[in-house]
Design a protein around this motif. Structure first.
Motif, PDB file in Angstrom:
ATOM      1  N   GLY A  89     -32.231 101.579 136.860  1.00  0.00           N
ATOM      2  CA  GLY A  89     -31.438 100.877 135.857  1.00  0.00           C
ATOM      3  C   GLY A  89     -32.259 100.184 134.797  1.00  0.00           C
ATOM      4  N   GLU A  90     -33.485 100.678 134.565  1.00  0.00           N
ATOM      5  CA  GLU A  90     -34.374 100.028 133.599  1.00  0.00           C
ATOM      6  C   GLU A  90     -33.863 100.144 132.162  1.00  0.00           C
ATOM      7  OE1 GLU A  90     -36.935  98.129 134.442  1.00  0.00           O
ATOM      8  OE2 GLU A  90     -36.318  98.527 136.517  1.00  0.00           O
ATOM      9  N   SER A  91     -33.048 101.147 131.892  1.00  0.00           N
ATOM     10  CA  SER A  91     -32.556 101.343 130.528  1.00  0.00           C
ATOM     11  C   SER A  91     -31.660 100.202 130.059  1.00  0.00           C
ATOM     12  CB  SER A  91     -31.802 102.668 130.425  1.00  0.00           C
ATOM     13  OG  SER A  91     -30.711 102.706 131.330  1.00  0.00           O
ATOM     14  N   ARG A  92     -31.236  99.359 130.975  1.00  0.00           N
ATOM     15  CA  ARG A  92     -30.403  98.225 130.578  1.00  0.00           C
ATOM     16  C   ARG A  92     -31.162  97.290 129.635  1.00  0.00           C
ATOM     17  NH1 ARG A  92     -32.753  96.771 135.344  1.00  0.00           N
ATOM     18  NH2 ARG A  92     -33.258  94.565 135.693  1.00  0.00           N
ATOM     19  N   HIS A  93     -32.493  97.257 129.747  1.00  0.00           N
ATOM     20  CA  HIS A  93     -33.285  96.379 128.881  1.00  0.00           C
ATOM     21  C   HIS A  93     -33.268  96.873 127.435  1.00  0.00           C
ATOM     22  CE1 HIS A  93     -34.630  94.239 132.386  1.00  0.00           C
ATOM     23  NE2 HIS A  93     -35.197  95.315 132.898  1.00  0.00           N
ATOM     24  N   TYR A  94     -33.150  98.182 127.247  1.00  0.00           N
ATOM     25  CA  TYR A  94     -33.092  98.758 125.903  1.00  0.00           C
ATOM     26  C   TYR A  94     -31.680  98.686 125.334  1.00  0.00           C
ATOM     27  CZ  TYR A  94     -33.184 102.226 122.148  1.00  0.00           C
ATOM     28  OH  TYR A  94     -33.053 102.858 120.936  1.00  0.00           O
ATOM     29  N   PHE A  95     -30.686  99.073 126.139  1.00  0.00           N
ATOM     30  CA  PHE A  95     -29.318  99.162 125.643  1.00  0.00           C
ATOM     31  C   PHE A  95     -28.567  97.830 125.676  1.00  0.00           C
ATOM     32  CE2 PHE A  95     -30.165 103.578 127.032  1.00  0.00           C
ATOM     33  CZ  PHE A  95     -29.898 104.223 125.832  1.00  0.00           C
ATOM     34  N   THR A  96     -29.031  96.895 126.514  1.00  0.00           N
ATOM     35  CA  THR A  96     -28.387  95.580 126.684  1.00  0.00           C
ATOM     36  C   THR A  96     -26.860  95.669 126.708  1.00  0.00           C
ATOM     37  OG1 THR A  96     -28.467  95.083 124.300  1.00  0.00           O
ATOM     38  CG2 THR A  96     -30.331  94.344 125.669  1.00  0.00           C
ATOM     39  N   PRO A  97     -26.281  96.421 127.656  1.00  0.00           N
ATOM     40  CA  PRO A  97     -24.817  96.555 127.711  1.00  0.00           C
ATOM     41  C   PRO A  97     -24.142  95.241 128.071  1.00  0.00           C
ATOM     42  CG  PRO A  97     -25.805  97.421 129.708  1.00  0.00           C
ATOM     43  CD  PRO A  97     -26.945  97.098 128.782  1.00  0.00           C
ATOM     44  N   LEU A  98     -22.920  95.079 127.597  1.00  0.00           N
ATOM     45  CA  LEU A  98     -22.137  93.904 127.983  1.00  0.00           C
ATOM     46  C   LEU A  98     -21.744  93.970 129.453  1.00  0.00           C
ATOM     47  CD1 LEU A  98     -19.675  93.443 124.981  1.00  0.00           C
ATOM     48  CD2 LEU A  98     -21.379  91.780 125.759  1.00  0.00           C
ATOM     49  N   ILE A  99     -21.549  95.192 129.944  1.00  0.00           N
ATOM     50  CA  ILE A  99     -21.012  95.388 131.293  1.00  0.00           C
ATOM     51  C   ILE A  99     -21.838  96.434 132.031  1.00  0.00           C
ATOM     52  CG2 ILE A  99     -18.964  96.134 132.614  1.00  0.00           C
ATOM     53  CD1 ILE A  99     -17.480  95.463 129.768  1.00  0.00           C
ATOM     54  N   ILE A 100     -22.194  96.127 133.265  1.00  0.00           N
ATOM     55  CA  ILE A 100     -22.811  97.110 134.155  1.00  0.00           C
ATOM     56  C   ILE A 100     -21.883  97.305 135.344  1.00  0.00           C
ATOM     57  CG2 ILE A 100     -24.692  97.575 135.776  1.00  0.00           C
ATOM     58  CD1 ILE A 100     -26.613  96.286 133.868  1.00  0.00           C
TER      59      ILE A 100
END
Length: 271
Positions: A89-100
């Motif tokens: 789930g490292e891509s969350r740092h790039y995409f910064t989604p509101l919801i995971i």
């Protein structure tokens, strides 16, 4: 300026795909993350299959494998769902989604905590609302299926599949041994009791009864003894092979309720 995905879904299995379909159809931009070799049985109704095929369409919605974040954005802009190989789930740092949304159904405590995103949702056992996610969704069939849990946990794993036409545990095919999985039939085929479906190191997996093969693990994958590798449906209806289940769609409804119940999320999403 390109708009980032609002929602990151961890896992592209059949249940996660039902969630993704519902959210995509109402207009959310979604990114799915997966393993390098997804272990999905109901592959025809799972966006995870895009990892093997490059792209995969379920009920008119197409998911495409993205080699990197830039390509994922291109796929989003084309109105499709990108699938990115990203187990941690490292891509969350790039995409910064509101919801995971963690829809991997690992049935254990998640590796990312409640603060992985402004709002986190977990499907099934292993999640504790208020501790390791903001909201949990009940995945056990019955009266409580798809209900949003704001305090506490979903029901424990029963280790039993849904009963279909008086078949329950016997409709799930499991590996008899450890080794590489070899198949002899395709998903969607009709099988008779005793037909050879697959082998693991020479140990045969036979159809337990007549029906339609609704799911089968991708051939060539390493498996372990007792691992779920297939699914035979006694109803023998080919529509059930290519349509997401009512359970998957129900879970999507529960996730949508959890998201839209949050006023701060509605404000950010609509803006």
């Amino acid at each position: 300026m390109k708009t980032m995905p609002e929602i990151l879904i961890r896992g592209g299995g059949d249940l996660a795909t039902g969630v993704a379909l519902r959210l995509h159809r109402v207009g959310f931009r979604i990114l799915i993350t997966e393993l390098p070799q997804p272990l999905v049985v109901r592959r025809t109704v799972a966006f995870a299959e895009a990892v093997y095929r490059g792209q995969h369409t379920v009920e008119g919605v197409t998911a495409c494998l993205a080699k990197d974040s830039d390509q994922a954005m291109q796929i989003l802009d084309a109105g499709q769902i990108p699938v990115l190989i990203d187990p941690g789930g490292e891509s969350r740092h790039y995409f910064t989604p509101l919801i995971i949304i963690d829809a991997r159904m690992t049935k254990r405590s998640p590796d990312l905590g409640i603060n992985a995103a402004p709002f986190t949702i977990g499907l099934g056992p292993g999640f504790v609302a208020g501790r390791n996610c903001h909201a949990a969704i009940e995945t056990n069939r019955g009266h409580f299926l798809a209900r949003v849990i704001w305090d506490g946990s979903p029901q424990a794993n029963t280790k039993l599949p849904e009963a279909v036409d008086q078949h329950q545990a016997d409709r799930v095919l499991r590996s008899p041994d450890k080794g590489l999985f070899q198949t002899f039939v395709e998903i969607g085929q009709h099988v008779e009791a005793g037909d050879l479906i697959a082998e693991v190191e020479g140990s045969r997996i036979l159809a337990p009864f007549a029906g339609r093969l609704r799911g089968l693990l991708h051939p060539g994958l390493p498996v372990h003894k007792g691992m779920k590798v297939g699914d035979v449906d006694p109803r023998d209806d080919d529509r059930f092979v290519v349509m997401v289940s009512e359970k998957a769609l129900a879970l999507g409804g529960g996730v949508l309720e959890a998201i839209l119940s949050q006023e701060n999320l509605r404000t950010n999403l609509w803006n």
